[in-house]
Design a protein around this motif. Structure first.
Motif, mmCIF file in Angstrom:
data_model
loop_
_atom_site.group_PDB
_atom_site.id
_atom_site.type_symbol
_atom_site.label_atom_id
_atom_site.label_comp_id
_atom_site.label_asym_id
_atom_site.label_seq_id
_atom_site.Cartn_x
_atom_site.Cartn_y
_atom_site.Cartn_z
ATOM 1 N N THR B 148 0.841 -1.199 0.000
ATOM 2 C CA THR B 148 0.000 0.000 0.000
ATOM 3 C C THR B 148 0.872 1.242 0.000
ATOM 4 O OG1 THR B 148 -1.742 1.240 1.172
ATOM 5 C CG2 THR B 148 -0.168 0.048 2.534
ATOM 6 N N ASN B 149 0.323 2.330 -0.500
ATOM 7 C CA ASN B 149 0.952 3.626 -0.281
ATOM 8 C C ASN B 149 0.371 4.242 0.972
ATOM 9 O OD1 ASN B 149 2.629 3.460 -2.465
ATOM 10 N ND2 ASN B 149 1.139 4.410 -3.870
ATOM 11 N N LYS B 150 0.956 5.357 1.386
ATOM 12 C CA LYS B 150 0.426 6.066 2.544
ATOM 13 C C LYS B 150 -0.729 6.911 2.028
ATOM 14 C CE LYS B 150 1.696 9.062 6.330
ATOM 15 N NZ LYS B 150 2.654 9.966 6.933
ATOM 16 N N GLU B 151 -1.918 6.356 2.064
ATOM 17 C CA GLU B 151 -3.071 7.013 1.460
ATOM 18 C C GLU B 151 -3.641 8.086 2.382
ATOM 19 O OE1 GLU B 151 -3.884 6.594 -1.583
ATOM 20 O OE2 GLU B 151 -2.681 4.818 -2.010
ATOM 21 N N SER B 152 -4.377 8.994 1.791
ATOM 22 C CA SER B 152 -5.096 9.979 2.592
ATOM 23 C C SER B 152 -6.501 9.432 2.854
ATOM 24 C CB SER B 152 -5.194 11.303 1.837
ATOM 25 O OG SER B 152 -6.225 11.249 0.868
ATOM 26 N N ALA B 153 -7.215 10.084 3.768
ATOM 27 C CA ALA B 153 -8.594 9.686 4.051
ATOM 28 C C ALA B 153 -9.412 9.657 2.766
ATOM 29 C CB ALA B 153 -9.209 10.669 5.043
ATOM 30 N N ILE B 154 -9.220 10.657 1.943
ATOM 31 C CA ILE B 154 -10.002 10.795 0.708
ATOM 32 C C ILE B 154 -9.558 9.781 -0.348
ATOM 33 C CG2 ILE B 154 -10.479 12.366 -1.228
ATOM 34 C CD1 ILE B 154 -11.847 13.320 1.265
ATOM 35 N N SER B 155 -8.246 9.561 -0.485
ATOM 36 C CA SER B 155 -7.801 8.656 -1.545
ATOM 37 C C SER B 155 -8.149 7.206 -1.201
ATOM 38 C CB SER B 155 -6.297 8.818 -1.814
ATOM 39 O OG SER B 155 -5.515 8.405 -0.726
ATOM 40 N N ALA B 156 -8.083 6.835 0.089
ATOM 41 C CA ALA B 156 -8.474 5.473 0.472
ATOM 42 C C ALA B 156 -9.970 5.267 0.238
ATOM 43 C CB ALA B 156 -8.124 5.198 1.932
ATOM 44 N N LEU B 157 -10.763 6.310 0.493
ATOM 45 C CA LEU B 157 -12.208 6.218 0.235
ATOM 46 C C LEU B 157 -12.469 6.088 -1.266
ATOM 47 C CD1 LEU B 157 -15.078 6.302 1.394
ATOM 48 C CD2 LEU B 157 -14.985 8.802 1.298
ATOM 49 N N ALA B 158 -11.721 6.845 -2.076
ATOM 50 C CA ALA B 158 -11.857 6.745 -3.539
ATOM 51 C C ALA B 158 -11.521 5.320 -3.987
ATOM 52 C CB ALA B 158 -10.955 7.764 -4.231
ATOM 53 N N SER B 159 -10.499 4.722 -3.381
ATOM 54 C CA SER B 159 -10.123 3.343 -3.713
ATOM 55 C C SER B 159 -11.188 2.349 -3.261
ATOM 56 C CB SER B 159 -8.796 2.974 -3.048
ATOM 57 O OG SER B 159 -7.734 3.581 -3.727
ATOM 58 N N ALA B 160 -11.763 2.586 -2.077
ATOM 59 C CA ALA B 160 -12.805 1.696 -1.572
ATOM 60 C C ALA B 160 -14.009 1.700 -2.516
ATOM 61 C CB ALA B 160 -13.232 2.119 -0.167
ATOM 62 N N LEU B 161 -14.385 2.892 -2.988
ATOM 63 C CA LEU B 161 -15.583 3.027 -3.823
ATOM 64 C C LEU B 161 -15.367 2.530 -5.248
ATOM 65 C CD1 LEU B 161 -16.669 6.533 -2.509
ATOM 66 C CD2 LEU B 161 -18.005 4.429 -2.247
ATOM 67 N N SER B 162 -14.123 2.598 -5.721
ATOM 68 C CA SER B 162 -13.836 2.175 -7.102
ATOM 69 C C SER B 162 -13.212 0.785 -7.158
ATOM 70 C CB SER B 162 -12.868 3.174 -7.744
ATOM 71 O OG SER B 162 -11.633 3.149 -7.043
ATOM 72 N N GLY B 163 -12.637 0.341 -6.028
ATOM 73 C CA GLY B 163 -11.912 -0.929 -6.005
ATOM 74 C C GLY B 163 -10.538 -0.839 -6.661
ATOM 75 N N LYS B 164 -10.045 0.383 -6.864
ATOM 76 C CA LYS B 164 -8.778 0.555 -7.580
ATOM 77 C C LYS B 164 -7.847 1.535 -6.880
ATOM 78 C CE LYS B 164 -10.650 -0.836 -11.842
ATOM 79 N NZ LYS B 164 -11.000 -0.505 -13.193
ATOM 80 N N ALA B 165 -6.563 1.445 -7.218
ATOM 81 C CA ALA B 165 -5.571 2.382 -6.702
ATOM 82 C C ALA B 165 -4.464 2.525 -7.734
ATOM 83 C CB ALA B 165 -4.997 1.865 -5.379
ATOM 84 N N PRO B 166 -3.742 3.640 -7.704
ATOM 85 C CA PRO B 166 -2.645 3.813 -8.667
ATOM 86 C C PRO B 166 -1.541 2.768 -8.442
ATOM 87 C CG PRO B 166 -3.212 5.910 -7.636
ATOM 88 C CD PRO B 166 -3.929 4.849 -6.869
ATOM 89 N N TYR B 167 -1.006 2.267 -9.543
ATOM 90 C CA TYR B 167 0.155 1.373 -9.464
ATOM 91 C C TYR B 167 1.388 2.264 -9.405
ATOM 92 C CZ TYR B 167 3.243 -2.539 -10.645
ATOM 93 O OH TYR B 167 4.222 -3.495 -10.633
ATOM 94 N N SER B 168 1.798 2.577 -8.180
ATOM 95 C CA SER B 168 2.905 3.526 -8.015
ATOM 96 C C SER B 168 3.576 3.310 -6.667
ATOM 97 C CB SER B 168 2.382 4.967 -8.105
ATOM 98 O OG SER B 168 1.417 5.204 -7.094
ATOM 99 N N LEU B 169 4.719 3.954 -6.466
ATOM 100 C CA LEU B 169 5.491 3.947 -5.218
ATOM 101 C C LEU B 169 5.581 2.542 -4.617
ATOM 102 C CD1 LEU B 169 4.152 7.300 -3.633
ATOM 103 C CD2 LEU B 169 6.108 6.988 -5.138
ATOM 104 N N LEU B 170 5.064 2.376 -3.389
ATOM 105 C CA LEU B 170 5.284 1.119 -2.664
ATOM 106 C C LEU B 170 4.429 -0.038 -3.175
ATOM 107 C CD1 LEU B 170 5.753 2.411 0.995
ATOM 108 C CD2 LEU B 170 7.496 1.799 -0.668
ATOM 109 N N ARG B 171 3.569 0.218 -4.159
ATOM 110 C CA ARG B 171 2.858 -0.906 -4.782
ATOM 111 C C ARG B 171 3.723 -1.555 -5.874
ATOM 112 N NH1 ARG B 171 -1.615 2.703 -4.481
ATOM 113 N NH2 ARG B 171 -2.741 2.249 -2.548
ATOM 114 N N ILE B 172 4.858 -0.948 -6.174
ATOM 115 C CA ILE B 172 5.774 -1.513 -7.169
ATOM 116 C C ILE B 172 6.959 -2.128 -6.423
ATOM 117 C CG2 ILE B 172 7.282 -0.983 -9.133
ATOM 118 C CD1 ILE B 172 5.395 1.331 -9.797
#
Lengths: 127, 376
Positions: B148-172
């Protein structure tokens, strides 16, 4: 002078910059009026409302994104933000608050002191 | 960043406003972290629950969301314990419960905990996640091999609602290599030392930091993760021998301790942030055996842990402690500027001092038990 940057949240804005060489913790360091309340911060007692906030990146709580949104709803948010390297908290907060956000300007942050006009990825510095 | 046709449709509002906003957030954080594309995630942990921090603007934002989460999603603590609602304003309680209900309506699990890694079914090794609570993000990256990356409250919620997250930083995988390597010139004796080391590391490392050896005890792992998450952007600790070398001495630790504390005396003992889990509770209860706290003692623990180790909880209550669940020491409305707190938590110290404006003294659990308790 025209400085190129990278656009993270698109938009345009115009105003005076407030430049910090130190990161900002949106949740812990600000009150709802946009005033910096951390005595140890170089911008202590300055107000970010209506300014173009220039800073390296944000640190600290993940809830900082809501602080940016809260400031916008209280009309105390910056008009735009310019980071050295935009982080996830700043980017997501600006995205929901519709605050233009740029990063990686092709100059030093301290060179951005003064009045600027921003349009997506372009910063016009007025001397 | 590349978006699939379906993701483009979502961004353009064809699946409604909520998903359009979620994708606008994902695009912004994807661009800022140089992601090439989005990837599916298996777990999200959302922060932004406490009315004290997200306020009325956050409440109305959440109440407007009309979609369910697409992946299993755990939830951070709120602002008070519904079973101990004393000294909390009615208006606060009402708005706090509206926030919790907004999350419930989205299908978020009511964990109300900042230690999901102790109380929530965690996906298997190498799973992608989107974790907003910083101590949890560091912990799962470092000790559970979840990406995982160090997500913000808003970005984690965006991921929860979409089921997706950017493939970047610590996800690589390649980017999980430490950028900074800490050489220790001091011994780490307890959880306070690990917390200070984490706080130091967060000020210097960018994404991933190396220390000579990882702690074995869960309380030291938690303290290290929480300290690291508080001071910077770094979101992973490893013992892989790589990165730019920086030394850490006893003097650095003392300096940071000075930066985080500003009191001499205290009227409240605080344990928690992160919340205590069952291991922490058992450890504290066994060290308190036959003693009583000399002053008010507030213990913040996960609800599941509270229910799981009842006999230890009862022993702590007999010693005079007040036990709070569903909320945490950070950003609590239960402590204010009139209070002076002694705690073993770097994260609690940082937020109680800067946000609640309380006076803070830092001591290890062992020191607190020996100086703040007497024989009963």
């Amino acid at each position: 002078m025209i400085v190129e940057a990278r656009s993270i949240v698109r938009g345009s804005a115009e105003g005076y910059t407030l430049v910090s060489s130190k990161p900002i913790n949106f949740l812990a360091m600000l009150d709802l009026n946009g005033r910096i309340i951390d005595e140890k911060h170089e911008l202590y007692n300055e107000n970010i409302a209506g300014k173009i906030l220039v800073f390296p990146n944000s640190i600290g709580s993940s809830v900082g994104a809501y602080t940016i949104y809260n400031l916008k709803r209280h009309n105390t948010a910056p008009k735009a933000m310019i980071c050295k390297e935009a982080d996830i908290t700043t980017a997501s907060g600006c995205a929901i608050a519709n605050i233009p956000l740029l990063d990686r300007p092709k100059c030093r942050l301290e060179d951005l002191k003064g009045r600027v006009i921003i349009n997506n990825s372009i910063i016009m510095l007025q001397i | 960043m590349y978006l699939t046709n379906d993701e483009e449709h979502a961004l353009n509002g064809e699946y409604g406003n909520t998903l359009a906003t979620a994708y606008r957030v994902l695009v912004a954080i994807g661009e800022s972290t140089d992601a090439e594309r989005l990837i599916p995630i298996e777990w999200a942990h959302v922060s932004g629950v406490n009315y004290n921090t997200i306020g009325d603007a956050g409440l109305s934002f959440l109440e407007e969301i009309d979609q369910k989460v697409k992946v299993k999603t755990s939830l951070n603590p709120m602002g008070f314990d519904p079973n101990r609602p004393y000294m909390v304003r009615e208006e606060f309680k009402e708005r706090q419960m509206r926030i919790v209900n907004a999350y419930r309506n989205m299908g978020v699990e009511m964990t109300l905990s900042c230690i999901p890694y102790e109380i929530f079914p965690i996906p298997k090794d190498n799973a992608y996640a989107s974790i907003a609570e910083s101590n949890a993000a560091v912990y799962v990256n470092s000790f559970l091999n979840i990406l995982t990356n160090k997500e913000s409250a808003i970005s984690a919620l965006a991921s929860a609602l979409s089921g997706k997250a950017p493939y970047s930083l610590l996800r690589i995988e390649e980017l999980r290599k430490p950028d900074t390597r800490i050489i220790l010139n001091t011994e780490l004796m307890n959880e306070l030392d690990y917390g200070l080391l984490g706080y130091f590391a967060g000020k210097h490392a960018k994404n991933s930091v190396s220390i000579p050896s990882l702690p074995k005890e869960i309380w030291n792992k938690k303290a290290l993760s929480a300290g690291l998450g508080t001071s910077g952007s770094c979101c992973m600790v490893t013992d892989e021998d790589s990165g730019e070398i920086i030394e850490y001495s006893k003097r650095d630790a003392e300096e940071l301790k000075g930066e985080l504390s500003n009191g001499n005396d205290s009227n409240i003992i605080v344990f928690g942030s992160p919340q205590l889990g069952s291991h922490d509770i058992k450890r504290l209860a066994s060290s308190i055996r036959g003693k009583k706290f000399k002053k008010r003692c507030m213990i913040f623990c996960a609800r599941k842990a509270y229910e799981y180790v009842r006999s230890d909880i009862e022993r702590l209550e007999k010693a005079g402690a007040e036990i709070y669940s569903d909320c945490c020491a950070c950003l609590t409305p239960l402590i204010d500027s009139q209070d002076s707190v002694v705690t073993n938590s770097i994260k609690a110290a940082y937020y109680l001092k800067t946000w609640n404006k309380a006076k803070v003294v830092l001591k290890s659990m062992e020191e607190i038990v020996s100086s703040e308790c007497h024989d009963s």
